[in-house]
Enzyme design. Sequence first.
Site, PDB file in Angstrom:
ATOM      1  N   SER A 668     -30.812  12.228  62.014  1.00  0.00           N
ATOM      2  CA  SER A 668     -31.677  12.517  63.147  1.00  0.00           C
ATOM      3  C   SER A 668     -33.108  12.074  62.842  1.00  0.00           C
ATOM      4  O   SER A 668     -33.361  10.884  62.666  1.00  0.00           O
ATOM      5  CB  SER A 668     -31.588  14.011  63.495  1.00  0.00           C
ATOM      6  N   ASP A 741     -23.453  11.134  71.434  1.00  0.00           N
ATOM      7  CA  ASP A 741     -24.594  11.954  71.015  1.00  0.00           C
ATOM      8  C   ASP A 741     -25.166  12.715  72.207  1.00  0.00           C
ATOM      9  O   ASP A 741     -25.425  12.141  73.264  1.00  0.00           O
ATOM     10  CB  ASP A 741     -25.676  11.066  70.401  1.00  0.00           C
ATOM     11  N   HIS A 775     -24.138  14.863  68.287  1.00  0.00           N
ATOM     12  CA  HIS A 775     -25.240  14.672  67.328  1.00  0.00           C
ATOM     13  C   HIS A 775     -24.845  15.119  65.924  1.00  0.00           C
ATOM     14  O   HIS A 775     -25.253  14.526  64.930  1.00  0.00           O
ATOM     15  CB  HIS A 775     -26.467  15.443  67.802  1.00  0.00           C
TER      16      HIS A 775
END
Length: 800
Positions: A668, A741, A775
Amino acid sequence: MKIKLTICLLAFLNFYEAQESITYQKPSAEILKLADYERPPSVLMNSKKDWIVFTYRPTYKTLEDLSQQEMKLGGLRINPMTNISSSVTYINNLKVRKINDKTEVQVKNLPSNPKITYTSFSPDEKKLAFTNTTNKGVELWIVDLETATAKKITNDNLNANLGSPYVWNKDSQNLLIKTLPQNRAALIDASKDLPTGPIVSTADGKVSQNRTYQDLLKNPQDEKNFEILTASEVYNVDLNGSLKKVKDQDLYSGLSFSPDGNYLMATTIKKPFSYIVPLSRFPMTTTVYDSNGNVVKVVNETPLNEIMPKGFSSVRTGKRDMGWRSDLPATLTYAEALDGGDQSKTAEYRDEIFTWEAPFSNAPKSFFKTKQRYEDVSWTNDHYAIVSEGWYDTRNTKSFLVDLNNGESKVIDDRNYQDVYSDPGNFNTTKNQYGRYVIDMKGEKSYLIGAGFTKDGQHPFIDEMDMKTLKKKRLYTSNIKNAKEEIVDILNPSKGEILTIQQSSSQYPNYFKKNIKSNKAETVTNFANPFESIKDVYKEVITYKRNDGVTLTGTLYLPANYDRKAKKEKIPLLIWAYPTEYKDKNTAGQNTQNPNDFTFPYYGSFVYWTTKGYAVLDDASFPIIGEGKTEPNDTFIPQLVANGRAAIDAVDQLGYIDRTKVAVGGHSYGAFMTANLLTHSKDYACGIARSGAYNRTLTPFGFQSEQRNYWDIPEIYNAMSPFMNADKMKTPLLLIHGDADNNPGTFTLQTERYFQALKNLGAPVKMVLLPKEAHGYAAKENILHLLWEQDQFLAKCLKK
């Protein structure tokens, strides 16, 4: 250096070309042994700490789990067949035991192939409710703890699309449930319908600051499907399964009983819906009903909230954070902004807190005004409350002790909330006569449990505080050698009985009952270490300095067989990190790492690779500091490079590594960090970036902790974007992303476009898209393949 890099690039490119068409792979035996393990159970305890529920779940999901039907609407991802979130993680077994017993008992009569979630104890804590998901929908079940027997209460027609579909009544004999409407319409298949017109959106000229949300409504068909999937009817169900209708069909987003059980507060979603913000900002109406279902009062009406002022301390106007006051039978509390919700406006007071007693025939009473933004209020069962306020730009948090008898208040905490060394801890809580959590008080004494981070290490503590004088007395400081002790609860202050979790780098976390007066501890759980193969890995928290004097830390791991004294072999180094923003150097340099934390390898770290002969610096400090009127991101790149160089220098000076063989990685914002480090520094041989964002013009109204928009600071957005500097990136990079995601800002498109730019500019880059993953990654097939990809990549770049 040039020869080494050329060899690495050739090996990398050959490796890439050989993998254009590939099936799922598994990592090497050393890594697979750690990754393919049986997950120990999680522990759920009631407030009295006399019952323990052990919840079991598979170590990973499967691709089949991720391939279920899914609709993305209003920020939700839901399975339209089962009417529950498609991302929920299920429990597949339950065991129970009294805390003083030694053996857990298997819960009998569980559903076949159980998919359990939304567990909660009854108010009297003698039962446990849970939902079970079948192929057709969601059921409600109850476990009698004394007999360890489960019983199905409803059919599989509950609606869990907006979260838990039930709430306990105070009597512990009845529950409110949200069911699918009996006349539910069929969902619309937009792919089969020709559009009747274009989609038109307009702006009224007002300035707003909305981030790049995912899974939003896109068209009228989405709106209709959202209505169908979130609509429920409300019933009362008793423990025998008898149903009584309470409320007709509506879009119920929240249901809560007053502490005395005589009132029901229900929040419903209203139109118009939005295509630019998720359902949490749709119009909503909150109504309180009496025990007969009659309307008592509409207590809140929130309009569509598409316009928000800039800044993390800005809020919407109107009543917010409305909920039942825990220490009274039926009184609401809420806050309202006094500055229009706009942090840029000058105001003596930012928020006002009100209380409002049912049946709401009298006007709300002003309770407290805050000079910063209201954060929270906690109640005691006596005549005190603790009010907290805060302000993001200064990182300040302030707490007040309010005497409810005379309205007087005293400041009990005023500090930078990132200053962990000054953290006073949290008040210990207990359940009151209404079954609600309040601050635990014995006479005028309350108790604080603190994490206990200090410059000399972590020492959790218990303080006793006198509410009249505010004087504190330290009752206990944890000083266990070669282990970490986390204080979970204070069971009996007068007897000195507490509940703790103890762990070490090789001892799996387990619960203990401890007497702090006698210092005797009794084992409550006894979970084995599932990662025995790395129990002898060397682990140390190292402290070092950045070039500007900022103190940094990281947890260093060395292979179990590495000779730390001889240091004959210089081994490759893997750095895993995640940048964090601060407003001052002092708090940025504080240490929150403990060498006695259990070493838990998981797909999100590099710890696995100690088994392959690498040194690993995990959770390396990467502070980004902006003091005074400057913001952290004003100097993001030079600080980032300085953090990484300081980490490499520190481990190199210990004599363990070959500093020409250093890899850096992150997930991330850590992936964003990795791409920038490889772009602006020559310190790394390669990097691994997972599920990141690389073009900040695609997140133009703020990202991470950046409040300013692109048009405020275009030069900073551009300078921070690896995509804008793709022509400078020549170091081997492994890009990984889930192809579904759901995180705001880290669209899969971010990785796809960055890969295309790097590839066309001649950079050595490989992209791996993991099917069905959001994610965070969940499916076993994807995670094992991810580890294989990383293992192959690191070996090519650092070993050959």
